[in-house]
Design an enzyme around this catalytic site. Structure first.
Site: not given
Length: 541
Positions: A107, A217
């Protein structure tokens, strides 16, 4: 905020042990260094290309949940939202890579690129064939030089894993993975950020706000908006995604970011499929929690233009519990309701007094919806007001079609309407009450006696009695007072009965019977309060 953990320092290792223990022997983990957390297949074929991915923990089931035939050979797990170390990634590569080589799916975050990239260089220096694909599917920030890698990464896992399982060369696997990575696009929405286990919650969104493009996140998104209805939200997101993908043959991945309910995800899926973008979808993956952000209340949409190779890869079944499979979009199958459910056909009639009283009760219950829900949230499941209001709206909608001038038929019609419109115990008890009253009225009973028959049937079938802290605590005294004192006395008796339930420290029936005395203290039973509202409205009509 409380979490089910032993210690924050060991939570990732503990979680991996739980995953491996529950895998039935499908999975294994590397042992010897607690800082190296690698989940791998228990059985490996060194003659096939290994596919390795990973990153910070907190996105479960990604990445370790997708280790298995047809997807990943190994997943390297970092701390929560933190990239694994170079040594951990290298350990994962060395554990699963044979002569066929290894593909790393990474990622697009700086930590992941650096740690996976250096590990790849070290593995190559040791003589291993390693290719890397970077996934940057997030379109939330259109001007970002380095778009984030989010749930579209799962398309790449599936496509690369399928090719590797079929025995394709490393070059072929890498080329197909890069094709999928370049074409996949994703966009997320959330109404809350996430909570790191063992840490206090930090919330930056106000009630009713949503953040478009919130990162996995918890990073800020592109904009905050007032949360619209699901259909409008789906149109907004689909419009932004639509311009980023071409073609009329798409795969759509509906990803639950952590704590959205299944009902919400199904509603959002329906809404997305109804958009112009949704009409281009041929394969649907989910809705399911696939790449989460701990307990974030949100969802993301990922789309991938299909060709024959990509479609074959995505539809191939894999024996992984976390992977929901890809369903082909088809028109829903609709079948008629079975015969035998049609009730009595009622002839409408007009009675101004009856109509006014029915309307007054219905409007009072609708107005009391929030108050009754608030009471029920303290002692039940928080929907008593909505249940009463739903019945009221159903009756109001049919008011002009009711046999208002025929009391027995009117009660039968009310029994049918309430039973049809309201689920759970409330609907059937209301239907029983009016059906029994109708039978008594048809035999010549007066209203008070007929309603008493309705109460008796509710007691008999429902199993509750006065003092059990249910609606009967208001209904029984109200009906008894009606016979001698009229509607005013009935309303006063219902109000007193409802208020008395707040002084009862235990319930003998209903959901409140599962609660302790401390939870019930000072709180009226919502069903009794609803009955009191109804009789009060009758007395004023």
């Amino acid at each position: 905020m409380a979490h089910f953990i032993d210690a924050r320092a060991t939570l990732v290792n503990d979680a991996i042990d739980g995953l491996v223990a529950a895998s039935g022997g499908r999975l294994a983990r590397l042992d010897g260094d607690p800082g190296i957390r690698v989940v791998l297949r228990a059985e490996l074929d060194p003659g096939k290309v290994a596919v390795v991915s990973g990153g910070g923990s907190g996105h479960e089931p990604a990445h370790a949940g997708f280790v298995g035939p047809g997807m990943l050979s190994a997943a390297v797990c970092g701390d929560v939202f933190a990239s694994p170390s170079v040594n951990a990634v290298l350990a994962g590569i060395l554990a699963v890579t044979g002569p066929a080589g290894c593909l790393l799916v990474v990622k697009n975050y700086a930590g992941d690129r650096l740690n996976f990239g250096l590990a790849a260089e070290r593995a190559r220096a040791l003589g291993h064939r390693v290719e890397t694909v970077i996934v940057s599917d997030d379109i939330a920030l259109p001007d970002a030089k380095q778009p984030r890698g989010v749930a579209g990464t799962l398309f790449v896992h599936k496509v690369a894993g399928h090719a590797a399982e079929a025995g394709a060369t490393l070059e072929t696997v890498a080329a197909l993975a890069r094709r999928a990575a370049a074409a996949a696009k994703s966009l997320g929405i959330a109404v809350s950020t996430c909570t790191i286990p063992g840490a206090p919650r930090s919330e930056r969104l106000a009630e009713g706000q949503a953040e478009l493009g919130l990162g996995i996140h918890g990073e800020p998104g592109v904009e905050r908006i007032a949360l619209p209805p699901a259909s409008e939200l789906a149109r907004m997101m689909a419009q932004r995604l639509s311009g980023a993908v071409a073609g009329d043959r798409l795969a759509l991945l509906m990803n639950n970011l952590g704590s959205a309910s299944a009902l919400e995800m199904q509603i959002l899926t329906r809404a997305v499929l109804a958009t112009d973008l949704g009409r281009r979808v041929r394969l649907l993956i989910g809705p399911a929690p696939l790449m989460t952000a701990l307990d974030m209340h949100g969802a993301s949409l990922s789309v991938l233009p299909l060709d024959d190779d990509l479609e074959t890869a995505l539809t191939a079944p894999v024996p992984l519990p976390a992977w929901p499979g890809a369903a082909r979009i088809a028109a829903p199958t609709l079948r008629p309701i079975p015969e035998g459910l049609a009730g009595e056909a009622f002839t409408p009639s007009r009675d101004a007094v009856a109509a006014a009283r029915i309307a007054a009760v219905a409007q009072a219950l609708i107005a009391a919806e929030d108050r009754l829900n608030a009471l029920d949230a303290k002692v039940g499941d928080g929907d008593a007001g909505t249940t009463f209001a739903g019945a009221a709206r159903a009756v109001l909608a049919d008011l002009d079609r009711l046999p208002q001038a025929d009391p027995a038929a009117l009660c039968r019609a009310l029994a049918e309407r309430i039973g049809r419109a309201v689920g759970g115990s409330s609907g059937v008890l209301g239907s029983i009450f009016f059906a029994a009253a109708a039978a008594a009225l048809a035999k010549g009973a007066a209203w008070a006696a007929a309603l008493a028959q309705g109460v008796a049937r509710v007691e008999g079938y429902g199993g509750a009695k006065p003092g059990d802290r249910t609606l009967l605590d208001a209904l029984v005294p109200a009906v008894e007072a009606l016979a001698s004192g009229g509607l005013g006395a009935a309303a006063e008796a219902a109000r007193a009965g409802a208020e008395a339930t707040a002084r009862l420290d235990r319930a003998g029936a209903g959901r409140s019977s599962y609660l302790a005395a401390g939870d019930l203290a000072g709180v009226q039973d919502p069903g009794a309060a609803g009955v009191a509202e109804a009789f009060s409205a009758l007395a004023k009509a």
